[in-house]
Enzyme design. Structure first.
Site, PDB file in Angstrom:
ATOM      1  N   HIS A 205       0.836  -1.199   0.000  1.00  0.00           N
ATOM      2  CA  HIS A 205       0.000   0.000   0.000  1.00  0.00           C
ATOM      3  C   HIS A 205       0.878   1.259   0.000  1.00  0.00           C
ATOM      4  O   HIS A 205       1.944   1.280   0.611  1.00  0.00           O
ATOM      5  CB  HIS A 205      -0.918   0.006   1.224  1.00  0.00           C
ATOM      6  CG  HIS A 205      -2.015  -1.002   1.122  1.00  0.00           C
ATOM      7  ND1 HIS A 205      -2.288  -1.674  -0.035  1.00  0.00           N
ATOM      8  CD2 HIS A 205      -2.906  -1.452   2.031  1.00  0.00           C
ATOM      9  CE1 HIS A 205      -3.306  -2.485   0.171  1.00  0.00           C
ATOM     10  NE2 HIS A 205      -3.699  -2.382   1.407  1.00  0.00           N
TER      11      HIS A 205
ATOM     12  N   LYS B 177     -14.072   4.063   7.427  1.00  0.00           N
ATOM     13  CA  LYS B 177     -14.376   5.172   6.509  1.00  0.00           C
ATOM     14  C   LYS B 177     -15.867   5.222   6.187  1.00  0.00           C
ATOM     15  O   LYS B 177     -16.453   6.294   6.052  1.00  0.00           O
ATOM     16  CB  LYS B 177     -13.560   4.997   5.228  1.00  0.00           C
ATOM     17  CG  LYS B 177     -13.815   6.051   4.159  1.00  0.00           C
ATOM     18  CD  LYS B 177     -12.836   5.887   3.017  1.00  0.00           C
ATOM     19  CE  LYS B 177     -13.189   6.808   1.864  1.00  0.00           C
ATOM     20  NZ  LYS B 177     -14.286   6.305   1.044  1.00  0.00           N
TER      21      LYS B 177
END
Length: 893
Positions: free
Chosen positions: A139, A552
């Protein structure tokens, strides 16, 4: 602060100051000192005059001067972080000298199990089934260049050789600090997948390959110390990787690149065995006697020399009776042939393991029990863990991409795509009626399955056997993947059964998907065709849970409760169907992405490692924090294993069923209140995206070359499409830390208001006696302590129109104070981090050095956004501030 730590920080930062003054001149050095002193004074008393003085100090700097100032502050954090890591190592070594060992260690765990009268048979049974597997991901959150890391490792090497109080230390350190200053912190080119593979190999070769043997040796020693008599445990760990296999929204990772990545790791691990074998040549110098136990070694050596006549001269390099060295030289030659894929190489890693075990046993039989633990046993254990493939490569793709190709295959097979049951029936019909087509077309997703098949053919099934389906929301998503795997020859129908050489792993990420995933897996396990497939995989199902996207999507409190309920529900469903279950925890390093203390996290989630099986992602800067140093890497892995042992063997305090029901009902209400409040701001306030894009440096982050993967799955500006990593990174940079606490205060306050005077007592009872709830609040407390409304407010002033910035920041500010007040009220503490004084002091000491970086970023961010053609030096200054803030906060995304 410990004296040794203080001494090293003072030495390194003093030398940094000297180098900065010499290299950049008096003006830049004065600006650094001026900003640092102003920040300290503002922290003590934030009056208007001081704030105006700091604004003027920042505005006087040209971009090149600001870059130098930011570079100095950034390097300050690099050096402080290095000193703190060294202090942690010293503490761990001190713990090892005491009988109790470190907290959360194997020694402490086994001692507690012995005290709790857990039988050795139970320990032995668990050790047979434990499998803890960290998975290295690619990532885009590692802000530190490897060149910078190399210089820091060199500085650490100097401190290892020369004490900080030695008069020779400054002269020895200065060249490396100078090299650090002259090294560009900013990447000029985007990170490519090739660079990510190179970075992965650094950690594999620096620490990870050695971890298998060192952990196994520590386990053996601690079992003996605690007097648990158990059979020798097989290796408890493995390592996975997404580097070269994660295609979810990353067009740079092609099927051909997957083949390249696996080949590079194979080359690396074979070279590791070669170096290990060469080291043993220098150790195993003693002659072999006529001991009967050496007969297997002699026979093996004779077979080798008969099968490979070209090796018959190897024994002349050593003394005639040094059979161990003769065997080692044969092993070296065979490893070389294996690396080149030539005749005479090892047919499989198991053959190399057998040879290593022969060496280990022969050394033991010759009276070298200590020598056996010095090298042969560690090499054998490493070979058992890493084989010739090194790490297991996971493939990951988004469910929508897989579905699109499945639609086409269904149409080609004369079936209507449809939805739900008709679609699944059509796929199952194709599995039985059509033949696999290994001449796969050039379609990207189909070619991915084909490359997975090629990896298995060339490297064995262990090298790659998992296909992870992002954003799984229905059983049809899984069947789509099964259909594509069948087309590539990874799934076949034989005698009415479905045989698969890969595992299909659903990844549940949103709040709604986590809520319904137990029912979804129940449907899947009830399907005879899927159960047939599962039988071919050992009746084992792995499920991945997404921590980042769920936070999120729903906010901190709601996501954590959804994850808890999902694990509980999935465990019940698997138990009802007699399926062995394993969880893959998709966590990030930060608390808002599921991070935090791993030991307490596992203890707080009673179903997180069923049967001792657990995989967990290691992402971004977490990889360098955990795996740069062998001692820290070993401690990290030991904590993970100890947490899994404890979670499975400690008898939890029995909680009355009705009491737990009350707690869970309360958590359900808190989750609902929190989610509603969080989404009302983030998704239901039309101006919120405007605030996010202007009050955080998200637009800057999207320009940074931190990884090969785009920040978005799609190209639009929708918050839904933005990946969780840059989402968290942006809030961290602007010191809001909003995803890791927003909505919690509202939920706690609303619950106490709606449920009368006894509600606070219930919350306090949950905090004291329910590990899930106490860890939830403690992690939020850390995030609240790191949040800085003064700095966040300065970012909010960038928002236009100003009324939008003021209105939304007021909501954030109100919820921060509410969350802080309610967390302290429930935890019955007077101030944040009252029980973690070391962390509190670290944040206090770091703030005056992070603040100038934020102020520089705010000033140049505004200029960069309003420039039609921004000057390159403007972006460069901003990039340095991003890295510096990340290193100061010890967090990116």
């Amino acid at each position: 602060m410990e004296e040794a730590l203080r001494h090293e920080i003072r030495l390194l930062t003093t030398r940094l100051g000297a180098v900065v003054r010499e290299q950049s001149g008096a003006k830049v050095f004065a600006a650094i000192e001026d900003l640092r002193q102003l920040s300290k004074r503002i922290r003590q008393h934030a009056d208007a005059d001081l704030m105006e003085a700091s604004r003027r100090a920042v505005s006087r700097l040209r971009p090149d001067e600001a870059t130098a100032v930011a570079h100095a502050f950034s390097l300050f954090f690099h050096l402080v972080n290095l000193c703190e890591e060294r202090q942690r190592i010293r503490r761990l070594r001190d713990y090892d000298r005491h009988d109790r060992g470190a907290p959360m260690s194997l020694r402490a765990t086994f001692a507690a199990l012995r005290q709790a009268r857990v039988p050795a048979s139970a320990v032995g049974k668990l050790l047979e089934s434990i499998r803890v597997e960290p998975v290295l991901t690619a990532h885009p959150t590692e802000a530190k260049r490897r060149s910078v890391m190399n210089h820091l490792w060199s500085i650490a090497g100097v401190l290892d050789r020369i004490p900080a109080d030695s008069p020779d230390a400054p002269a020895a350190l200065d060249p490396w600090i100078e090299a650090l200053w002259l090294t560009d912190e900013v990447r000029e080119r985007p990170v490519t997948p090739e660079v990510e593979v190179e970075s992965e190999l650094v950690y594999l070769e620096r620490t990870i390959y050695d971890l298998a043997g060192s952990l196994s040796e520590k386990l053996r020693q601690e079992l003996q110390r605690s007097k648990f008599r158990t059979p020798e445990a097989r290796p408890l760990i493995g390592f996975g990787s997404w580097v070269g296999g994660d295609r979810d929204g990353n067009p740079n990772v092609t099927p051909d690149f997957s083949l390249y990545a696996v080949e590079e790791v194979r080359r690396s691990v074979l070279e590791y065995y070669r170096r290990s074998t060469e080291r043993l040549l220098t150790v195993l110098s003693f002659p072999a006697s006529d001991h009967a136990g050496l007969q297997p070694l002699r026979q093996s050596l004779d077979r080798d020399l008969n099968r490979f006549p070209e090796l018959k001269g190897v024994q002349w390099a050593d003394q005639p009776r040094e059979l161990l060295r003769h065997k080692l030289r044969v092993m070296l030659a065979r490893l070389d042939h294996t690396a080149r894929r030539e005749e005479g190489g090892y047919g499989s890693a198991d053959e190399f393991v057998d040879d290593a075990r022969l060496i280990e046993k022969a050394v033991f039989d010759l009276g070298g029990a200590r020598v056996a633990s010095l090298g042969p046993r560690k090499m054998r254990t490493a070979a058992e863990v890493f084989g010739f493939h090194g790490v297991t490569l996971d493939f990951r793709q988004h469910s929508t991409a897989v579905r699109a190709v499945a639609d086409r295959l269904l149409e080609e097979g004369g079936c209507r795509a449809g939805t739900a049951e008709p679609r699944i029936h059509a796929i199952q019909q194709l599995l039985h009626e059509s033949r696999p087509n290994r001449a796969v077309s050039g379609d990207g997703v189909l070619a991915e399955f084909d490359s997975l098949r090629q990896i298995q053919q060339s490297h064995g099934e262990k090298a790659s056997h998992r296909f992870i389906l992002s954003m799984t929301s229905s059983t049809g998503d899984i069947w789509n993947a099964v259909l594509l795997a069948h087309r590539a020859g990874l799934v076949a129908a034989e005698h009415g059964s479905i045989i698969s050489s890969i595992d299909f792993i659903p990844l549940f990420e949103t709040y709604d998907d986590l809520d319904r995933c137990p029912a979804l897996m129940d449907e899947l396990f009830s399907d005879p065709t899927y159960r047939s497939l599962l039988e071919s995989r050992g009746n084992f199902q792995e499920v991945m849970l997404g921590y980042s996207d769920s936070v999120k999507d729903a906010g901190y409190m709601a996501a954590n409760w959804a994850l808890y309920r999902a694990q509980d529900g999935l465990t019940r469903v698997a138990g009802r169907h007699g399926v062995k279950l394993g969880f893959f925890h998709g966590k990030g390093g930060s608390i808002d992405r599921g991070g935090g203390g791993s030991y307490r996290a596992v203890q707080a989630q009673p179903h997180s490692a069923p049967g001792g099986r657990m995989r967990i992602t290691e992402q971004g800067e977490v990889i360098s924090l955990k795996y740069s140093n062998p001692v820290i890497a070993g401690r990290n892995l030991e904590q993970l294993v100890a947490s899994v042992i404890g979670a499975n063997l400690f008898h939890r305090a029995r909680i009355n069923h009705s009491r737990m029901e009350r707690w869970q009902a309360c958590a359900q209400d808190l989750a609902a209140f929190s989610r509603e409040f969080y989404r009302s701001l983030v998704y239901d306030t039309p101006e919120f995206p405007q605030y996010f894009y202007q009050a955080t440096p998200i637009d800057l982050i999207e320009h940074l070359p931190l990884g090969s993967r785009p920040a978005r799955r799609l190209t639009g500006r929708d918050l839904q499409d933005l990946r969780a990593i840059p989402w968290v990174f942006a809030w961290t940079q602007s010191r809001h830390f909003l995803p890791s606490w927003y909505g919690l205060g509202h939920a706690l306050e609303r619950y106490t208001h709606e449920n009368g005077p006894k509600a606070l007592g219930l919350l306090r009872e949950m905090y004291k006696h329910w590990p899930f709830f106490s860890v939830l609040l403690d992690n939020a407390e850390v995030s609240l302590a790191k949040t800085d409304l003064f700095i966040a407010g300065r970012y909010a002033q960038l928002v236009r129109p100003a009324s939008v910035g003021e209105a939304i920041f007021k909501r954030v500010e109100d919820e921060y104070h509410r969350s802080r007040r309610m967390v302290l009220l429930v935890a019955e503490r007077a101030q944040l981090l009252a029980r973690q004084p070391v962390l509190a002091e670290s944040i206090r000491l770091r703030n005056p050095y992070v603040d100038p970086l934020n102020l520089l970023q705010i000033r140049f961010l505004e200029e960069w956004r309003h420039s039609r053609k921004p000057r390159p030096e403007l972006l460069r200054a901003l990039q340095v501030t991003v890295g510096g803030i990340a290193f100061g906060m010890k967090s990116t995304g």
